[in-house]
Scaffold this motif. Sequence first.
Motif, short mmCIF file in Angstrom:
data_model
loop_
_atom_site.label_atom_id
_atom_site.label_comp_id
_atom_site.label_asym_id
_atom_site.label_seq_id
_atom_site.Cartn_x
_atom_site.Cartn_y
_atom_site.Cartn_z
N GLY A 1 5.32 -26.29 20.12
CA GLY A 1 4.90 -25.85 21.47
C GLY A 1 5.94 -24.83 21.61
O GLY A 1 6.93 -24.52 20.92
N LEU A 2 5.68 -23.94 22.65
CA LEU A 2 6.56 -22.68 22.80
C LEU A 2 6.68 -22.85 24.50
O LEU A 2 5.79 -22.82 25.19
N ARG A 3 8.13 -22.64 24.92
CA ARG A 3 8.19 -22.75 26.38
C ARG A 3 9.47 -22.13 26.55
O ARG A 3 10.46 -22.76 26.01
N GLY A 4 9.53 -21.24 27.35
CA GLY A 4 10.94 -20.53 27.62
C GLY A 4 11.55 -19.98 26.67
O GLY A 4 12.65 -20.13 26.61
N GLY A 5 11.07 -19.50 25.39
CA GLY A 5 11.54 -18.82 24.50
C GLY A 5 12.00 -20.04 23.48
O GLY A 5 12.81 -19.43 22.54
N ARG A 6 11.77 -21.21 23.58
CA ARG A 6 12.28 -22.24 22.84
C ARG A 6 11.24 -22.79 22.30
O ARG A 6 9.91 -23.05 22.96
N SER A 7 11.42 -23.59 21.11
CA SER A 7 10.09 -24.25 20.25
C SER A 7 10.25 -25.66 20.64
O SER A 7 11.47 -26.21 20.49
N ILE A 8 9.25 -26.38 20.51
CA ILE A 8 9.16 -27.83 20.93
C ILE A 8 8.66 -28.37 19.57
O ILE A 8 7.20 -28.14 19.33
N PRO A 9 9.41 -29.30 18.91
CA PRO A 9 8.77 -29.92 17.63
C PRO A 9 7.68 -30.94 17.94
O PRO A 9 7.71 -32.14 17.54
N LEU A 10 6.45 -30.38 18.22
CA LEU A 10 5.38 -31.41 18.50
C LEU A 10 5.02 -32.36 17.49
O LEU A 10 4.83 -33.48 17.33
N LYS A 11 4.80 -31.48 16.16
CA LYS A 11 4.15 -32.21 14.96
C LYS A 11 5.47 -33.18 14.51
O LYS A 11 5.05 -34.45 13.97
N ALA A 12 6.62 -32.83 14.37
CA ALA A 12 7.87 -33.83 13.94
C ALA A 12 7.76 -34.96 14.55
O ALA A 12 7.95 -36.14 14.16
N THR A 13 7.64 -34.79 16.26
CA THR A 13 7.92 -35.72 17.01
C THR A 13 6.62 -36.78 16.75
O THR A 13 6.58 -38.11 16.87
N THR A 14 5.61 -36.29 16.58
CA THR A 14 4.28 -37.03 16.29
C THR A 14 4.53 -37.91 14.88
O THR A 14 4.12 -39.06 14.92
N ASP A 15 5.05 -37.32 13.95
CA ASP A 15 5.25 -37.95 12.67
C ASP A 15 6.26 -39.25 12.76
O ASP A 15 6.04 -40.10 12.37
N GLU A 16 7.26 -38.72 13.79
CA GLU A 16 8.14 -39.83 14.22
C GLU A 16 7.53 -40.95 14.83
O GLU A 16 7.72 -42.25 14.74
N ALA A 17 6.77 -40.52 15.69
CA ALA A 17 5.98 -41.70 16.46
C ALA A 17 5.19 -42.66 15.63
O ALA A 17 4.89 -43.74 15.99
N LEU A 18 4.69 -41.88 14.53
CA LEU A 18 3.48 -42.73 13.72
C LEU A 18 4.26 -43.35 12.82
O LEU A 18 3.50 -43.98 11.72
N ASP A 19 5.57 -43.24 12.69
CA ASP A 19 6.25 -43.94 11.78
C ASP A 19 6.42 -45.58 12.01
O ASP A 19 7.31 -45.92 12.95
N GLY A 20 5.52 -46.32 11.59
CA GLY A 20 5.44 -47.79 11.89
C GLY A 20 3.92 -48.05 12.14
O GLY A 20 2.89 -47.68 11.77
N GLU A 21 3.63 -49.28 13.13
CA GLU A 21 2.47 -49.74 13.08
C GLU A 21 1.57 -49.18 14.20
O GLU A 21 2.01 -48.84 15.46
N HIS A 22 0.43 -48.74 13.80
CA HIS A 22 -0.61 -48.13 15.01
C HIS A 22 -1.83 -47.96 14.06
O HIS A 22 -2.06 -48.41 12.83
N GLY A 23 -2.82 -47.69 14.86
CA GLY A 23 -4.23 -47.59 14.34
C GLY A 23 -4.75 -46.12 14.17
O GLY A 23 -5.66 -45.62 14.04
#
Length: 653
Positions: A192-214
């Motif tokens: 993501g991009l906000r106020g000149g800074r990037s937000i690591p949405l994909k990396a955070t998604t990968d971290e969130a999906l590390d573990g049990e889920h469907g």
Amino acid sequence: MNEPYEVPERVRAGSPNSITSANDWRREYQRSADDPDGFWLEQTRKLVRWQDAPTAGLSGDYHGVKAGPFSWFGDGRLNVTVTCLDQHLAARADKTALLWEGDEPGDVRRLSYRELHAEVGRCANVLRSLGVRRGERVIIYMGMVPEAAVAMLACARIGAVHSVVFGGFSAEALRDRVRDCGAGVVITQDEGLRGGRSIPLKATTDEALDGEHGVEKVLVLRRTGKDVGWVQGRDVWWHDAMADAGPECAPEIVDAEHPLFILYTSGSTGRPKGLLHTCGGYLTYAAYTHRTVFDLREDDVYACVADVGWITGHSYIVYGPLANGATSFMFESTPVYPDAGRYWDMVQRHRFTIFYTAPTAIRALAAQGDDFVTRYDRSSVRVLGTVGEPINPAAWEWYHRVVGEGRCTIVDTWWQTETGGICISPIAPATAPKPGSATLPMPGIFPQLIDPDTGREVRGPGQGHLCLTQPWPGQARTVFGDHDRFVATYFSTYEGRYFTGDGCRRDADGYYWITGRVDDVINVSGHRMGTAEFESALVADEAVGEAAVVGFPHDIKGTGVWAYVVLQAGETWSEAMQQRLQRQVRTSIGAHARVDVLQPVPGLPKTRSGKVMRRILRKVAEGQPEALGDTSTLADPSVVEAIVAGAAVLKRC
Ligand code: 7RM
């Protein structure tokens, strides 16, 4: 302060809508009370393109909600995207549906109704090809890009249920939501991009999906081009999939009460609840309130600068405006990037006629001085709106006088994730506003103030807990997967009524003044959070024995976060410890969550039965230690002295 402002003539003149005067409001309100079914059936037939128009209004009521959700328009069938997109292809195909401005000023995109219809069709086909079926859940974890709206509508197109997770949430928070709703697909972007800074949405998604889920598939939009991790077989690029998909996708026709989306929101206890909204009633209410409150006109350029991760973005960026065929603005950046003139620069360039934001932004911008506003031409604006928390009269006056040059009216709109749409608010051309008051209920909304001590209704002018007595079409139907929690949270405090969690005053003119939450929910910079979420983040640190979090008045944020922390024996308070705890809060909730004051205390004030007396902690945080009230029931009154002394030291530095 009790004198209403007049609505300027230029706001009143030429409205195409049904409520343009105080008399209209009275008549329509009375009609909604005398014949709610007739009233709402008439509205929905006007505003929504049904496949099979409903003949039934409301079924069920608050007394029976324990046995199951009430419903609206039960025999109707529709697909909400037909109302939001297809119906406009006849007369508005080339009208701009979404007007987008990116993080950098002037980075603009426009999608006409024709283009949006095609993009949604493509994305719907992509979702189908990824295996998403009717009724299944899709998590959308994105920034403010047009594709977020495309993804929401694409879910709706195939009868899938979206759950948008605000892009500021942490991996832990995202994981909780993915699991709770049982999502099979996540849609995100590289960054993501906000106020000149990037937000690591994909990396955070990968971290969130590390573990049990469907989750079986992750659809990834390229926004910044940054290299991101890739899970073969799971991850799919948005642009590749869209290039292979056709633009035609027949709408999946569903029942009126088919789920449209789940949106998580904080409560006073436990984890955030997934409020479930359904198709027919929600769309009707979003469209009706959007058109009526803002007095929408065909040529309006309507700008709501909220995020689609919150209910305001759902109802008043996507569903309401598109159902009404409006041009709806989407904003990727912040009010202060590159400087505090950003909103007004965009007003001048895009000629917004309606502008809707939060009190916290108004206060922050007012503090930067008038020059940032007055250097831009704001003559296009007719209606100014606010939402999310009480607006203090000084901020209201600044918005009215400086931003609106006294030529606009202000709609202070009170509502909640649970209500689906605006419930108490001025109607732009009809209601004379008073600074700080949300004014009058919308048709179909019947407020009641209850004295919490007696449980009895307060009649006439007075103050109490705000309840609503009758269901309206936009109301959430349940908490996803936990109907008992829905009943316990909203319908058990006061039997037979919906309890909002807000305190409220009614004046002699019948105007409502929301005083703020009466539970343990706090509105920090327009973000709704539960003090329990902060507490569980803090006690997750091994050095912390107990924690209690309360809100306190904050000049810009509205409410600040004050945390009282009891360390484990042998642990010592330090700068490093404070940083660690702040990090912990960020990890467990998200970047938008921050504690303003961290106070180490020897113990929490508890009754002999072990209940934390939060009233005392609130008074200390509010800077009123002299007003603590009765502390004689405390197990150890000396704790209070230490807390008051500690707070006094913090205040001094
Ligand atoms: C739309 C939204 C809901 C809570 C609600 C109130 C507070 C919202 C106003 C307001 C005073 C307002 N949904 N609130 N609008 N308080 N005046 N105009 O904000 O679910 O995130 O929050 O926000 O406390 O209960 S929300």
